[in-house]
Design a protein around this motif. Sequence first.
Motif, PDB file in Angstrom:
ATOM      1  N   UNK A  47      -6.325   8.290   6.503  1.00 20.12           N
ATOM      2  CA  UNK A  47      -6.370   8.830   5.215  1.00 20.12           C
ATOM      3  C   UNK A  47      -6.595   7.797   4.018  1.00 20.12           C
ATOM      4  N   UNK A  48      -5.797   6.723   4.150  1.00 17.50           N
ATOM      5  CA  UNK A  48      -6.038   5.633   3.310  1.00 17.50           C
ATOM      6  C   UNK A  48      -7.656   5.121   3.052  1.00 17.50           C
ATOM      7  N   UNK A  49      -8.208   5.157   4.213  1.00 14.15           N
ATOM      8  CA  UNK A  49      -9.624   4.693   4.279  1.00 14.15           C
ATOM      9  C   UNK A  49     -10.746   5.724   3.684  1.00 14.15           C
ATOM     10  N   UNK A  50     -10.110   6.818   3.864  1.00 11.51           N
ATOM     11  CA  UNK A  50     -10.860   8.221   3.261  1.00 11.51           C
ATOM     12  C   UNK A  50     -10.303   8.772   2.414  1.00 11.51           C
ATOM     13  N   UNK A  51      -9.841   8.534   1.251  1.00  9.25           N
ATOM     14  CA  UNK A  51      -9.016   9.377   0.225  1.00  9.25           C
ATOM     15  C   UNK A  51      -9.253  10.444   0.153  1.00  9.25           C
ATOM     16  N   UNK A  52     -10.594  11.008   0.063  1.00  6.88           N
ATOM     17  CA  UNK A  52     -11.080  12.350  -0.319  1.00  6.88           C
ATOM     18  C   UNK A  52     -11.004  13.355   1.003  1.00  6.88           C
TER      19      UNK A  52
END
Length: 261
Positions: A19-24
């Motif tokens: 999730x942190x690597x893909x915030x959207x």
Amino acid sequence: MKPSSSLSNDQKLKICHHKAANPSIKQSALANWAMQEFKLSKVSTQGTISNILAKRQQYENMNSTELTSKRQRAVKHPELDNVLANWVLQCQARRVALSGDLIKEKARQFARQLELGERTPEFSNGWLAKFNIRHGFKAKKSYGESGSADLDAIDRNMSTIKEKLQSYSLQDINNMDETELFYRMAPDRTIARCQIEGFKKDKTRLTFIFAANADGSHKMEPLIIGHAQRPRAFNRKSGEQLGFYYRSNAKAWMTGLIFRE
């Protein structure tokens, strides 16, 4: 191997990192990613994903044994656990330094207020460690003013001092030293979730002077130097009337005048 529907703590941490690597990324898409990545038998609900993301700090503070575990032991006293964690966070917000012993003592106070009685935990160091892990609390070092002695100069002059002392007997060699008690200063380590901003330390002190000769045959009574001429605790009496030597000045320091006295 039959697909599992449960997640280990390590897998939950990987979900947080994804999730942190893909915030959207949406939580529904994150749940689908987790099912494919970890070969789960079903898609996790949005509530499960939301709960996992909210506990990221908790997972990051787990050791390797805890990360491989799928089941977390239930907290025996959740109300006590929550109120104590909130108190620690309030202290963090006020930049109050906390030690493990302070947290344990506050836990005992809350336990009495909650009337846990015989169900009161022992509040051991092991209990404290688990409490800190659950809430992501770590010991943090606070850095303040510091100074160091010139160790090279000490080494250079030590041989000269020893040579001069050889002509004296141990009985005639005296040494005096002082130490400070900063009784209002907060500890330089605290327990919190993040590094808190520095704050000015209270340097209210008492200075203690000790003197003795080398063979220990003569030991002078300690001298105490404080800020107030007659502290309130003295109850309008002098140090001599109370049975000890006491002097005072604005900074509670040893001065040349006091030394000659």
